[in-house]
Enzyme design. Structure first.
Site, PDB file in Angstrom:
ATOM      1  N   GLY A  25       0.843  -1.211   0.000  1.00  0.00           N
ATOM      2  CA  GLY A  25       0.000   0.000   0.000  1.00  0.00           C
ATOM      3  C   GLY A  25       0.865   1.242   0.000  1.00  0.00           C
ATOM      4  O   GLY A  25       1.956   1.254   0.572  1.00  0.00           O
ATOM      5  N   GLY A  58       0.286 -10.349  -5.591  1.00  0.00           N
ATOM      6  CA  GLY A  58       1.325 -11.003  -6.370  1.00  0.00           C
ATOM      7  C   GLY A  58       2.632 -11.208  -5.654  1.00  0.00           C
ATOM      8  O   GLY A  58       3.593 -10.475  -5.882  1.00  0.00           O
ATOM      9  N   GLU A  74      -9.209  -0.270  13.048  1.00  0.00           N
ATOM     10  CA  GLU A  74      -9.962  -1.198  12.185  1.00  0.00           C
ATOM     11  C   GLU A  74      -9.817  -2.656  12.631  1.00  0.00           C
ATOM     12  O   GLU A  74     -10.691  -3.481  12.377  1.00  0.00           O
ATOM     13  CB  GLU A  74      -9.516  -1.070  10.724  1.00  0.00           C
ATOM     14  N   ASP A 121       0.897   2.076   9.111  1.00  0.00           N
ATOM     15  CA  ASP A 121       0.508   1.311  10.305  1.00  0.00           C
ATOM     16  C   ASP A 121       1.565   1.322  11.411  1.00  0.00           C
ATOM     17  O   ASP A 121       1.259   1.009  12.561  1.00  0.00           O
ATOM     18  CB  ASP A 121       0.230  -0.157   9.933  1.00  0.00           C
ATOM     19  N   THR A 158       5.098   2.101   5.986  1.00  0.00           N
ATOM     20  CA  THR A 158       3.682   1.796   6.215  1.00  0.00           C
ATOM     21  C   THR A 158       3.084   2.841   7.140  1.00  0.00           C
ATOM     22  O   THR A 158       3.744   3.271   8.097  1.00  0.00           O
ATOM     23  CB  THR A 158       3.433   0.404   6.841  1.00  0.00           C
ATOM     24  N   LEU A 166      -8.256   8.074   3.107  1.00  0.00           N
ATOM     25  CA  LEU A 166      -7.856   9.483   3.279  1.00  0.00           C
ATOM     26  C   LEU A 166      -6.574   9.558   4.105  1.00  0.00           C
ATOM     27  O   LEU A 166      -5.770  10.476   3.940  1.00  0.00           O
ATOM     28  CB  LEU A 166      -8.966  10.260   3.992  1.00  0.00           C
ATOM     29  N   GLY A 218      -4.684   0.657  10.350  1.00  0.00           N
ATOM     30  CA  GLY A 218      -3.618   0.153  11.211  1.00  0.00           C
ATOM     31  C   GLY A 218      -3.469  -1.348  11.193  1.00  0.00           C
ATOM     32  O   GLY A 218      -2.603  -1.910  11.863  1.00  0.00           O
TER      33      GLY A 218
HETATM   34  O1  F6P Z   1      -1.102  -1.382   5.525  1.00  0.00           O
HETATM   35  C1  F6P Z   1      -1.643  -0.136   5.197  1.00  0.00           C
HETATM   36  C2  F6P Z   1      -3.149  -0.207   5.092  1.00  0.00           C
HETATM   37  O2  F6P Z   1      -3.629   1.079   4.774  1.00  0.00           O
HETATM   38  C3  F6P Z   1      -3.834  -0.771   6.334  1.00  0.00           C
HETATM   39  O3  F6P Z   1      -3.942   0.169   7.366  1.00  0.00           O
HETATM   40  C4  F6P Z   1      -5.148  -1.210   5.750  1.00  0.00           C
HETATM   41  O4  F6P Z   1      -5.733  -2.258   6.509  1.00  0.00           O
HETATM   42  C5  F6P Z   1      -4.756  -1.700   4.400  1.00  0.00           C
HETATM   43  O5  F6P Z   1      -3.527  -1.089   4.066  1.00  0.00           O
HETATM   44  C6  F6P Z   1      -5.758  -1.415   3.338  1.00  0.00           C
HETATM   45  O6  F6P Z   1      -5.280  -1.961   2.153  1.00  0.00           O
HETATM   46  P1  F6P Z   1      -6.000  -1.740   0.751  1.00  0.00           P
HETATM   47  O7  F6P Z   1      -5.692  -0.351   0.290  1.00  0.00           O
HETATM   48  O8  F6P Z   1      -5.412  -2.779  -0.120  1.00  0.00           O
HETATM   49  O9  F6P Z   1      -7.468  -1.946   0.992  1.00  0.00           O
END
Ligand code: F6P
Length: 361
Positions: free
Chosen positions: A15, A79, A236, A141, A139, A286, A184
């Protein structure tokens, strides 16, 4: 004698997080100043599937991207090259073998791999197969072990804090409870930091399973003392005692489990328990957009420059890490397969409890 490094590939995986472009910029500027060519690979390791998914990055190509979120190289969190074969212009191939072949075909000497835990685990496997590389932890997170900070986290926390400030205003005006869901994954760093910085009344994190009867009690106590509104920040990945996190989509094939929806669940239950009008807000992606904070820009820049330094001195299969006040190198094998969660004796948790903030326990 360190290996001679003349051509460095750089890629971003997983991400996006604010600060990715700042790392790319630092790799390009410091690499070129050390007489290296820097090659940008598109969309993570997918950039090593075909011979034409790369471009040379000159300092002029990275001018002005320091303050821009996202990644100029593109990314993907699908992937894993070690799990699936891949369709290529040369037919179906073993994905990881194809990446190694393309690394040599592109005449690369080394890689800078910028990514989260998944991408760094892939990087470690490629390093064990002989690719000279350095990882850079990214990240929002902040859940990567062996570094006190990943870039992107500070920006996400700042955004969430601003959102909580705004929600305070409207919650107070309407005497409502508002539950804010932040990202997170399985760690509560964003929830805890933004909740504390934003003055939340309740903070629910994955590390401490919640009991909503306790949370409702806290909200009633606030009402009694005249504060007729409450702000609940829920990570989350938060889950009830004896229960599981709320999942939007189960893991399937190359897609990981998608978390989300806990705020709506908690809001509905709190409304029943307290009789107070309760709303929910999901901050979602966001938190990943926007311009990186100065902290994240500086950290990302230091990470990028240090990654090049490590390659030039011949230190491979390591990750750059922040051990304040220094940027250090940590072996990737100490990082993969582990998640950095909020420790139960963390002083911020103690501060929250001391101040009467409910952690749902
Ligand atoms: O790891 C970063 C993150 O934004 C997490 O906080 C979240 O659970 C996840 O990626 C969401 O991933 P995606 O954008 O693939 O839905």
């Amino acid at each position: 004698m360190p290996a001679t490094i003349r051509r460095i590939g750089v890629l971003t995986g997983g991400g996006d997080a604010p600060g990715l472009n700042a790392v790319i910029r630092a790799v390009v500027k410091s690499g070129v100043n050390a007489n290296c060519e820097v090659i940008g690979l598109e969309d993570s390791f997918d950039g090593l599937i075909e011979p034409d998914r790369w471009r040379t990055l000159e300092p002029k190509d990275v001018t002005g991207i320091l303050r821009v979120g996202g990644t100029i190289l593109g990314t993907t969190n699908r992937g894993n090259p070690f799990l699936y074969p891949i369709e290529t212009s040369a037919g179906t191939r073993d994905y990881s073998a194809r990446c190694v072949e393309m690394f040599h075909h592109l005449d690369l000497d080394a890689l800078v791999v910028i990514g989260g835990d998944g991408t760094l685990a892939i990087a470690h496997r490629f390093a064990q197969m002989g690719l000279p590389l350095v990882g850079v932890p990214k990240t929002i997170d902040n859940d990567i072990v062996e570094t006190t900070n990943t870039f992107g986290f500070d920006t996400a926390v700042s955004f969430a804090t601003d959102a909580i400030d705004r929600l305070h205003v409207t919650a107070e005006a309407h005497h409502r409870v508002i539950v804010v869901e932040v990202m997170g994954r399985y760690a509560g760093w964003i929830a805890l930091y933004s909740g504390m910085a934003g003055g939340a009344d309740v903070i629910l994190i994955p590390e401490i399973p919640y009991d909503l009867d306790k949370v409702a009690q806290r909200i009633r106590d606030r009402d009694r003392m005249g504060a007729r509104f409450s702000i609940v920040v829920a990570a989350e990945g938060a889950r009830p005692v004896g229960g599981n996190p709320t999942v939007i989509k189960a893991a399937e094939g190359e897609f990981v489990e998608r978390l989300g929806g806990v705020a709506a669940v908690v809001a509905a239950q709190l409304e029943t328990l307290t009789g107070k009008e309760t709303r929910s807000v999901v901050l979602g992606h966001l938190q990943r957009g926007g311009t990186p904070t100065s902290f994240d820009r500086l950290l990302a820049t230091r990470f990028g420059a240090r990654a090049v330094e490590l390659l030039l001195e011949g230190t491979f299969d390591h990750m750059v890490a922040f051990h304040p006040p220094d940027i250090v190198a940590v072996p990737l094998e100490k990082v993969v397969g582990r998640t950095r969660t909020v420790p139960h004796d963390f002083d911020v948790l103690r501060a929250a409890r001391a101040m009467g903030i409910s952690l749902g326990e």
